[in-house]
Scaffold this active site. Structure first.
Site, PDB file in Angstrom:
ATOM      1  N   GLY A   1       6.863   5.147   7.973  1.00 45.45           N
ATOM      2  CA  GLY A   1       6.154   6.419   7.894  1.00 45.45           C
ATOM      3  C   GLY A   1       6.360   7.216   9.159  1.00 45.45           C
ATOM      4  N   SER A   2       5.421   8.088   9.434  1.00 41.70           N
ATOM      5  CA  SER A   2       5.588   9.012  10.565  1.00 41.70           C
ATOM      6  C   SER A   2       5.388   8.287  11.900  1.00 41.70           C
ATOM      7  CB  SER A   2       4.585  10.145  10.440  1.00 41.70           C
ATOM      8  OG  SER A   2       3.273   9.615  10.483  1.00 41.70           O
ATOM      9  N   THR A   3       5.950   8.882  12.934  1.00 42.46           N
ATOM     10  CA  THR A   3       5.836   8.283  14.266  1.00 42.46           C
ATOM     11  C   THR A   3       4.378   8.278  14.734  1.00 42.46           C
ATOM     12  OG1 THR A   3       8.100   8.814  14.827  1.00 42.46           O
ATOM     13  CG2 THR A   3       6.583   8.543  16.681  1.00 42.46           C
TER      14      THR A   3
ATOM     15  N   GLY B   1       2.620   5.520  12.955  1.00 42.63           N
ATOM     16  CA  GLY B   1       3.253   4.262  13.412  1.00 42.63           C
ATOM     17  C   GLY B   1       2.773   3.859  14.796  1.00 42.63           C
TER      18      GLY B   1
ATOM     19  N   GLU C   1       9.157   1.512  10.984  1.00 38.09           N
ATOM     20  CA  GLU C   1      10.306   2.371  10.646  1.00 38.09           C
ATOM     21  C   GLU C   1       9.776   3.790  10.636  1.00 38.09           C
ATOM     22  OE1 GLU C   1      13.383   1.557  10.160  1.00 38.09           O
ATOM     23  OE2 GLU C   1      13.348  -0.607   9.880  1.00 38.09           O
TER      24      GLU C   1
ATOM     25  N   CYS D   1      14.514  10.356   6.577  1.00 41.70           N
ATOM     26  CA  CYS D   1      14.251  10.046   7.997  1.00 41.70           C
ATOM     27  C   CYS D   1      15.511  10.096   8.848  1.00 41.70           C
ATOM     28  CB  CYS D   1      13.599   8.679   8.090  1.00 41.70           C
ATOM     29  SG  CYS D   1      14.505   7.393   7.218  1.00 41.70           S
TER      30      CYS D   1
ATOM     31  N   GLU E   1      10.602  16.633  14.066  1.00 42.44           N
ATOM     32  CA  GLU E   1      11.052  16.327  12.703  1.00 42.44           C
ATOM     33  C   GLU E   1      10.418  17.324  11.738  1.00 42.44           C
ATOM     34  OE1 GLU E   1       9.493  12.766  10.743  1.00 42.44           O
ATOM     35  OE2 GLU E   1      11.548  12.209  10.266  1.00 42.44           O
TER      36      GLU E   1
ATOM     37  N   LYS F   1       0.850  -1.204   0.000  1.00 46.48           N
ATOM     38  CA  LYS F   1       0.000   0.000   0.000  1.00 46.48           C
ATOM     39  C   LYS F   1       0.881   1.249   0.000  1.00 46.48           C
ATOM     40  CE  LYS F   1      -1.451   2.937   2.625  1.00 46.48           C
ATOM     41  NZ  LYS F   1      -1.328   4.064   1.699  1.00 46.48           N
TER      42      LYS F   1
END
Ligand code: NAD
Length: 478
Positions: A226-228, A231, A248, A282, A381, A174
């Site tokens: 992807g983003s925290t 995630g 990740e 990242c 970030e 995806k």
């Protein structure tokens, strides 16, 4: 350039026109093409196809599976130059970077796992403590939901597809809608080499359909990059389901400059280490920790180099900084620049939209000096070309500052004494770190500590999340 169909069960599945997303070129703001987005029902079809394909693919002779995967890697590689240009147009990555990251690395990753699986023992017999033997078998974990972001869309997909398919798993990929077009290159390659139907399915989708995939009863494992924030949510859902997941996530890595470092060498590598892909990386070292004894020298050299970077068309081979992926991302970065100004940090270059780049989502590469490590620009970030320089007084303080972060993904130590660099690297709470440079290595595990993630990709360790173990105890013969 349009891709109005999903790739499910080895076939193209058209979606209604209003289910397609516009993919817009980052440097021109013009329509690049329209790509199919999956509905919840399409996700169901893709998972069902992956489940049907699972047993035969997992049972295939390993040499045969490895051979097919090698051919798949070759077919991806053959498309590499074209794919690299497509991704540069989608997300603004300078072509000099994209040729490696999107043109070469994906095939290398898939080819690496095709080779690794041939050498791996899938079972071994161990003498059991109580007599008899135990047969320890490694089996494919099952159907994998692979969810990827837009920043390195090809490499990050290949880092999941390669080990998953090598292990005997099947995949539902995806990709992010912003870079949905390039994802279908994997489908073209799969069709060319005749990967069995359903082994790989490609369904770009937005959040809700992506969420459906994560919690789908037909999925055995989730591999997310992807983003925290997202995630964390996916981790929660998988925790409730007791579903294996690798995450990740984001980063805010530090470059620690020791007083004996070669400043010329550091600034020569700075564009790669701290600003790769326009800062949309990242593991970028966006925090620069400089010793007070050389502080002004560092600020001047970093400012000079960043000020001199060539900003422009990502398809030009000389471009060092391209546009950001979207208007939203550009505005987010400019909001952080405003926050930086308010924080009392000193803007030494950049911080605005370049005058000669009114079209495209450009931001001038930016440096803030005198940044307090507790400021939001140092803690959060930004995901754009914005660097923070912070002074420190001694080695211990440098380590404290480097570790004073929610994240722990990348990092670097710069010194003329590599042994000292290694000693310091050991004290940084991070999943990966470099001495006098940083390189993500195909053969070594990559991943984060703290809020940067769970689990590892790449290297032999990168196949482990796609395997499960079964121990079969065999009683001694009577
Ligand atoms: P994102 O989290 O917004 O999206 C990532 C993917 O998740 C996309 O495909 C998106 O459509 C999907 N998604 C969003 N909500 C979902 C949900 N509820 N359920 C399932 N899927 C969902 O991230 P992004 O903006 O695309 O990418 C940038 C982020 O990725 C940055 O934080 C960056 O640091 C991180 N990143 C990490 C690594 C790493 O290896 N650690 C590598 C690249 C990027």
């Amino acid at each position: 350039m349009d891709r109005p169909a999903l790739f499910i069960d080895g076939d193209w599945v058209s979606v209604p026109d209003d289910a397609c997303v516009d993919v817009v070129e980052a440097s021109t703001e013009k329509l690049l093409g329209r790509a199919a987005l999956a509905s919840v029902a399409d996700i169901d079809s893709a998972v069902a196809a992956a489940r049907r394909a699972l047993v035969p693919w997992g049972a295939m002779d390993i040499a045969e599976r490895s051979e097919l995967l090698s051919r798949f890697a070759d077919a991806v590689r053959a498309r590499g130059t074209e794919t690299a240009a497509l991704v540069s147009r989608e997300n603004g990555m300078p072509i000099s970077k994209s040729l490696g990251s999107n043109g070469v690395a994906p095939a290398l990753a898939i080819g690496y796992y095709a080779g690794l699986i041939r050498e791996m023992a899938m079972e071994d017999v161990r003498p059991a403590f109580s007599g008899g033997n135990t047969l320890v078998r490694r089996e494919p974990i099952g159907v994998v939901a692979a969810i990827t972001p837009w920043n390195y869309p090809q490499a990050l997909a290949a880092m999941k597809i390669g080990p998953a398919l090598a292990a005997g798993c099947t995949v539902v990929l995806k990709p992010a809608p912003l870079t949905a077009l390039d994802a279908f290159v994997f489908a073209d390659a799969a069709l060319e080499v005749g990967l069995p139907h359903g082994v790989i399915n490609i369904v770009p989708a937005d959040g809700p359909a992506g969420a459906h995939l994560v919690s789908h009863p037909g999925v055995d494992k989730v591999a997310f990059t992807g983003s925290t924030g997202v995630g964390r949510h996916i981790g929660k859902v998988c925790g409730e389901l007791l579903r294996p997941v690798t995450l990740e996530l984001g980063g805010k890595s530090a470059a620690i400059l020791l007083e004996d470092m070669d400043l010329e060498d550091f600034v020569a590598k700075l564009p790669d280490v701290s600003l790769a892909n326009n800062g949309q990386t990242c593991h970028a070292c966006t925090r620069i920790l400089a010793p007070r004894s050389r502080y002004s020298e560092v600020v001047d050299a970093v400012t000079d180099v960043v000020h001199g970077l060539r900003v422009g068309d990502p398809l030009e081979s000389s471009t060092q900084v391209g546009p950001l992926v979207s208007a939203l991302q550009r505005d987010r970065v400019l909001d952080y620049v405003a926050l930086g100004r308010q924080s009392g940090a000193r803007l030494t270059t950049g911080g605005v939209v370049p005058k000669d780049q009114a079209t495209g989502w450009f931001v001038e590469p930016t440096v803030f000096a005198d940044v307090d490590n507790s400021a939001r620009i140092a803690q959060e970030e930004i995901f754009g070309p914005v660097l923070c320089v912070t002074p420190y007084s001694n080695e211990d303080e440098a380590i404290t500052l480097a570790n004073d972060s929610e994240y722990g993904l990348g990092g670097t130590v710069w010194t003329s004494d590599p042994e000292r660099g290694l000693r310091l690297a050991a004290r940084v709470d991070t999943g990966t770190i470099g001495v006098n440079h940083y390189g993500l290595d195909l053969h070594s595990p990559f991943g984060g500590m703290k809020s940067s993630g769970l689990g590892r990709e790449l290297g032999p360790e990168g196949i482990a999340p796609y395997l499960r173990y079964k121990s079969v105890y065999m009683a001694p013969r009577q």
